[in-house]
Enzyme design. Structure first.
Site, short mmCIF file in Angstrom:
data_model
loop_
_atom_site.label_atom_id
_atom_site.label_comp_id
_atom_site.label_asym_id
_atom_site.label_seq_id
_atom_site.Cartn_x
_atom_site.Cartn_y
_atom_site.Cartn_z
N SER A 155 1.00 -1.12 0.03
CA SER A 155 0.02 0.00 0.00
C SER A 155 0.92 1.36 0.03
O SER A 155 1.97 1.22 0.16
CB SER A 155 -0.94 0.16 1.27
OG SER A 155 -0.10 0.43 2.60
N LYS A 156 0.34 2.58 -0.21
CA LYS A 156 0.89 3.68 -0.13
C LYS A 156 1.56 4.03 1.13
O LYS A 156 2.70 4.52 1.36
CB LYS A 156 0.01 4.53 -0.62
CG LYS A 156 -0.25 4.91 -1.98
CD LYS A 156 -1.17 6.00 -2.47
CE LYS A 156 -2.85 5.12 -2.03
NZ LYS A 156 -3.66 6.19 -2.62
N ARG A 157 1.00 3.34 2.16
CA ARG A 157 1.50 3.43 3.52
C ARG A 157 2.92 2.61 3.88
O ARG A 157 3.58 2.75 5.09
CB ARG A 157 0.32 3.11 4.61
CG ARG A 157 -0.57 4.06 4.66
CD ARG A 157 -1.62 3.59 5.85
NE ARG A 157 -2.50 2.47 5.29
CZ ARG A 157 -3.68 2.74 4.30
NH1 ARG A 157 -4.10 4.18 4.06
NH2 ARG A 157 -4.21 1.73 3.76
#
Length: 503
Positions: free
Chosen positions: A262-264
């Protein structure tokens, strides 16, 4: 069939385009190019609270960076473009009203509303799952489809209604997926679902079906996390009496810890990889192999080869692992395959975008790029591994380099001797630097390495580097002599400090 193939990439501009979305776009693009079809870009920008113009621009920039040209969509012509979902609200609401009229949907006055189920943001799967749970719970207790006309009128007087689709009872739902085969969803897992919220927003399942039908999409190729939506969308196609597209759900991408990427997780947006100095064609090659195989175990494939070989039969069902080391290796191979001048051009562009251009001319950068060409994995490595080329003044040597090559008492004398030999050269190219050092070593009766190692520490600050003769020639006489002087001063200061401590 090829002329009828129409696929789409439909991102939501609620964040930067990340590698999962880019892989989805790439698979659609390759499928269309392989079959001579059309690749459509649709920006699903109806989430007003989270949409940002910079995210939309990042989608355009990211696709252009990896050279995925779209045939229809924003800033493209075509019989159906451009496609911004926010411009199609009336079509969505009109479709919902048609379902109300034919009894396939009903007004819902329940106070509890599900969250927006636009799941195009692949990182919001957990939130979307919670939304589905809420939706099923509300649907289970909802009795709005049994209200009398008088009760509906009274409810409308208190506020607007949502529109909820009436799922036919007593049946299971089968998705005939081009990758996963037949997937069955038990009937109880698909409850009546909201099409339009009470504030007039068409939700994902309705909007995507209307848009895909109006845009004549033949194949929906998307992430595996969308599979759970498909029964609802098939029900809508059935209710509208429209022919559905073929569905193909590609495997999710996991990180090295086998958790969903994910972007996180960090630097997973295309913007990040461009800034880190990756080559677009290497990124395309790497993304293509995340869940797809050409069946001959080749790993380095040109864009034309990918187009020729790509088909959905080669897409696997199991999750793909994002291996950063493999991406680095692949990027290095692409850099090595290019001429050094191409690497230099990328360095110039990178320096320009980081406001570092102007201090060094193109000819100098080309010499550095040629020397480091076979050593670097990314364009940024040229500036980081070769940082001593882009630093004026003294270099701060690493502790490891000092202890390894400058701990001997005679190091200062060796540096002074090599300085004098280099200063005496009438020319200062690779050959003259090497000749001066080897002749000095022969005259002193010692190995040339006795001079080379401390000289490397002086001019690069490191214990290892490319050939020191080439490094010195690129840096030039003045900088080399100044850095030798700086290291001699540092070593002398250290010796004095040690002597004071002893006494």
């Amino acid at each position: 069939m090829s002329s009828d193939v129409r696929v789409r990439f439909a991102p939501s501009p609620t964040g930067y385009l990340h590698v999962g979305g880019a892989r989805t776009a790439l698979f659609n693009w390759l499928f269309a190019r392989h079959l001579g079809g059309r690749f459509v870009l649709r920006i699903e920008d109806t989430d007003v609270a989270r949409n940002r113009p910079e995210y939309t621009q990042a989608i355009y920039d990211g696709l252009r960076w990896i050279k995925l040209d779209w045939d229809e969509g924003p800033d493209r012509g075509g019989p159906h473009g451009p496609y911004l979902q926010s411009q199609r609200v009336e079509a969505h609401l009109s479709a919902a009203k048609a379902l109300l009229a034919n009894g396939r949907a009903y007004e819902c006055f329940c106070s509890q509303r599900p969250t927006d189920d636009n799941e195009n943001d692949d990182d919001d799967t957990a939130e979307f799952d919670r939304s589905n749970v809420i939706d099923r719970a509300v649907a289970a207790s909802c009795r709005c489809n049994k209200l009398s006309d008088a009760e509906k009128a009274e409810a409308r007087s208190r506020g607007p209604a949502a529109i909820r689709f009436a799922v036919p009872p007593g049946r299971d739902f089968v998705v005939d997926d081009l990758i996963r085969g037949k997937v069955t969803f038990p009937g109880e897992t698909v409850a009546d679902f909201v099409l339009v919220t009470s504030d007039g927003r068409a939700l994902y399942n309705l909007a995507v079906v209307v848009d895909d039908r109006d845009m004549a999409i033949s194949h929906v190729i998307r992430g595996d996390e969308h599979l759970a939506n498909t029964p609802k969308q098939q029900l809508l196609y059935e209710a509208f009496e429209w022919t559905p597209p073929r569905f193909a759900h590609i495997p999710i991408i996991l990180n090295a810890q086998r958790r969903k990427l994910s972007k996180r997780d960090g630097a997973t947006s295309l913007n990040d990889y461009e800034a880190m100095g990756y080559v677009p064609d290497a990124v395309v090659n790497f993304l293509a192999l995340l869940g797809w195989s050409p069946r001959d175990n080749r790993e380095l494939l040109t864009r034309d080869e990918l187009i020729k070989l790509f088909d959905l039969d080669g897409v696997v069902k199991h999750p793909a692992i994002f291996d950063t080391a493999k991406l680095g290796w692949m990027n290095k191979e692409y850099i090595k395959a290019e001429p050094a001048s191409a690497l230099a051009a990328r360095v110039v562009d990178l320096m320009h975008r980081s406001n570092r251009d102007g201090a060094f001319d193109r000819a100098y950068i080309e010499k550095v790029a040629a020397l480091l060409h076979d050593r670097v994995r990314t364009v940024v490595d040229v500036l980081e591994l070769g940082s001593y080329f882009f630093t004026d003044g003294a270099i701060e040597p690493s502790e490891e380099a000092l202890s390894k090559h400058c701990a001997k008492p005679e190091t200062v004398a060796l540096l002074q001797d090599v300085r004098a030999a280099l200063a005496a050269q009438s020319t200062f190219d690779t050959a003259s630097v090497e000749r001066a050092i080897r002749e000095l070593a022969a005259a002193k009766g010692i190995k040339a390495s006795e001079y080379i190692h401390p000289l490397r520490v002086a001019v690069t600050g490191q214990s290892v580097s490319p050939g020191i003769f080439e490094v010195c020639a690129i840096l030039g006489r003045d900088r080399v002599l100044a850095r030798i002087d700086a290291l001699v001063a540092l070593l002398n200061a250290g010796a004095r400090a040690h002597a004071r401590a002893v006494h």
